[in-house]
Design a protein around this motif. Structure first.
Motif, mmCIF file in Angstrom:
data_model
loop_
_atom_site.group_PDB
_atom_site.id
_atom_site.type_symbol
_atom_site.label_atom_id
_atom_site.label_comp_id
_atom_site.label_asym_id
_atom_site.label_seq_id
_atom_site.Cartn_x
_atom_site.Cartn_y
_atom_site.Cartn_z
ATOM 1 N N SER A 196 -2.260 59.839 22.661
ATOM 2 C CA SER A 196 -2.701 58.793 21.742
ATOM 3 C C SER A 196 -4.168 58.942 21.363
ATOM 4 O O SER A 196 -4.568 58.586 20.254
ATOM 5 N N LYS A 197 -4.992 59.485 22.266
ATOM 6 C CA LYS A 197 -6.409 59.676 21.970
ATOM 7 C C LYS A 197 -6.630 60.852 21.024
ATOM 8 O O LYS A 197 -7.574 60.855 20.240
ATOM 9 N N ASN A 198 -5.778 61.867 21.113
ATOM 10 C CA ASN A 198 -5.932 63.054 20.276
ATOM 11 C C ASN A 198 -4.545 63.526 19.833
ATOM 12 O O ASN A 198 -4.043 64.536 20.306
ATOM 13 N N PRO A 199 -3.900 62.783 18.909
ATOM 14 C CA PRO A 199 -2.523 63.122 18.520
ATOM 15 C C PRO A 199 -2.434 64.425 17.737
ATOM 16 O O PRO A 199 -3.367 64.818 17.035
ATOM 17 N N GLU B 42 8.030 55.134 40.020
ATOM 18 C CA GLU B 42 6.604 54.870 39.818
ATOM 19 C C GLU B 42 5.869 56.154 39.434
ATOM 20 O O GLU B 42 5.012 56.151 38.551
ATOM 21 N N THR B 43 6.203 57.277 40.073
ATOM 22 C CA THR B 43 5.582 58.565 39.755
ATOM 23 C C THR B 43 5.905 58.975 38.321
ATOM 24 O O THR B 43 5.024 59.417 37.580
ATOM 25 N N ILE B 44 7.156 58.816 37.931
ATOM 26 C CA ILE B 44 7.583 59.152 36.564
ATOM 27 C C ILE B 44 6.847 58.273 35.559
ATOM 28 O O ILE B 44 6.335 58.745 34.542
ATOM 29 N N TYR B 45 6.768 56.978 35.847
ATOM 30 C CA TYR B 45 6.064 56.046 34.957
ATOM 31 C C TYR B 45 4.606 56.456 34.796
ATOM 32 O O TYR B 45 4.094 56.505 33.675
ATOM 33 N N GLN B 46 3.920 56.739 35.907
ATOM 34 C CA GLN B 46 2.506 57.118 35.853
ATOM 35 C C GLN B 46 2.309 58.392 35.029
ATOM 36 O O GLN B 46 1.405 58.471 34.195
ATOM 37 N N GLU B 47 3.172 59.386 35.263
ATOM 38 C CA GLU B 47 3.035 60.667 34.564
ATOM 39 C C GLU B 47 3.241 60.504 33.053
ATOM 40 O O GLU B 47 2.428 60.965 32.258
ATOM 41 N N ILE B 48 4.317 59.834 32.671
ATOM 42 C CA ILE B 48 4.596 59.642 31.243
ATOM 43 C C ILE B 48 3.515 58.779 30.608
ATOM 44 O O ILE B 48 3.044 59.054 29.493
ATOM 45 N N SER B 49 3.076 57.742 31.311
ATOM 46 C CA SER B 49 2.043 56.851 30.786
ATOM 47 C C SER B 49 0.735 57.602 30.550
ATOM 48 O O SER B 49 0.099 57.438 29.502
ATOM 49 N N HIS B 50 0.320 58.442 31.511
ATOM 50 C CA HIS B 50 -0.918 59.215 31.345
ATOM 51 C C HIS B 50 -0.796 60.224 30.203
ATOM 52 O O HIS B 50 -1.739 60.368 29.406
ATOM 53 N N LEU B 51 0.330 60.923 30.112
ATOM 54 C CA LEU B 51 0.520 61.885 29.032
ATOM 55 C C LEU B 51 0.499 61.194 27.673
ATOM 56 O O LEU B 51 -0.065 61.700 26.701
ATOM 57 N N TRP B 52 1.105 60.015 27.599
ATOM 58 C CA TRP B 52 1.131 59.252 26.351
ATOM 59 C C TRP B 52 -0.281 58.814 25.963
ATOM 60 O O TRP B 52 -0.674 58.873 24.800
ATOM 61 N N ILE C 205 5.619 51.494 27.213
ATOM 62 C CA ILE C 205 6.343 52.022 28.365
ATOM 63 C C ILE C 205 6.061 51.104 29.554
ATOM 64 O O ILE C 205 4.906 50.733 29.796
ATOM 65 N N ASN C 206 7.106 50.684 30.257
ATOM 66 C CA ASN C 206 6.987 49.745 31.383
ATOM 67 C C ASN C 206 8.038 50.058 32.435
ATOM 68 O O ASN C 206 8.997 50.795 32.179
ATOM 69 N N VAL C 207 7.864 49.434 33.601
ATOM 70 C CA VAL C 207 8.903 49.435 34.631
ATOM 71 C C VAL C 207 9.356 47.991 34.760
ATOM 72 O O VAL C 207 8.535 47.093 34.951
ATOM 73 N N ILE D 240 11.987 61.796 23.306
ATOM 74 C CA ILE D 240 11.236 60.848 22.484
ATOM 75 C C ILE D 240 9.831 61.403 22.279
ATOM 76 O O ILE D 240 9.081 61.539 23.242
ATOM 77 N N PRO D 241 9.456 61.729 21.061
ATOM 78 C CA PRO D 241 8.084 62.188 20.805
ATOM 79 C C PRO D 241 7.090 61.068 21.139
ATOM 80 O O PRO D 241 7.355 59.896 20.880
ATOM 81 N N TYR D 242 5.945 61.429 21.706
ATOM 82 C CA TYR D 242 4.918 60.436 22.036
ATOM 83 C C TYR D 242 4.509 59.645 20.802
ATOM 84 O O TYR D 242 4.177 58.464 20.893
ATOM 85 N N LEU D 243 4.543 60.282 19.642
ATOM 86 C CA LEU D 243 4.161 59.635 18.396
ATOM 87 C C LEU D 243 5.049 58.433 18.080
ATOM 88 O O LEU D 243 4.635 57.498 17.408
#
Length: 153
Positions: free
Chosen positions: A71-74, A57-67, A22-24, A14-17
């Motif tokens: 989002s700030k600089n697509p 939780e680790t996966i969620y944090q990593e994907i959330s931070h990368l997203w 994203i949730n748990v 899934i592209p970030y765009l």
């Protein structure tokens, strides 16, 4: 990218765009990472389970931070940089020049031209057996032989 070890045909990218949220959440399979995509990309709600659940939780944090970083600089594609732009249209004009072409008059037909489609041909010619090739081929035009087709060089 999500890769399932037990099911090789269930892989998701899934592209970030295209991500909307994203949730748990709790699901009937236990805790799951839930990614919702934008309406323009299908509006899917995808749930992913992680084994062991501690990794979720680790996966969620990593994907959330990368997203969030994305989002700030697509990245929308290739960055184009215009280096030198002419000030006037006259500066951008390329001078016209004639190609150095020599037209030869010859009664001999160039063998390469025999491979082009016949302009006046409406139906395929009947196939005939060619002893030189040992194959059935479409009947050649009058005056054309297999030898002339092979003499391109």
């Amino acid at each position: 990218v999500w890769f399932a070890l037990l099911a090789e045909n269930f892989n998701v990218s899934i592209p970030y765009l295209q991500m909307k949220s994203i949730n748990v959440r709790n699901s009937k399979f236990g805790q799951a990472l839930v990614i919702e995509t934008t309406q323009g990309s299908g509006g899917y709600i995808l749930g992913f389970r992680a084994d062991p659940v501690d990794h979720l939780e680790t996966i969620y944090q990593e994907i959330s931070h990368l997203w969030q970083v994305f989002s700030k600089n697509p990245l929308f594609g290739v960055d184009a940089v215009v280096e030198e732009q002419p000030e006037t249209p006259q500066e951008a004009m390329v001078p016209r020049h004639e190609d150095d072409v020599e037209i030869l008059d010859s009664d001999e037909l160039e063998p390469c031209l025999l491979y082009y489609a016949d302009g006046d041909k409406e139906l395929d010619r009947e196939p005939v057996y060619n002893t030189d090739l040992g194959l059935a081929v479409e009947r050649l035009k009058e005056g054309t032989t297999v030898a002339t087709l092979w003499n391109i060089l």
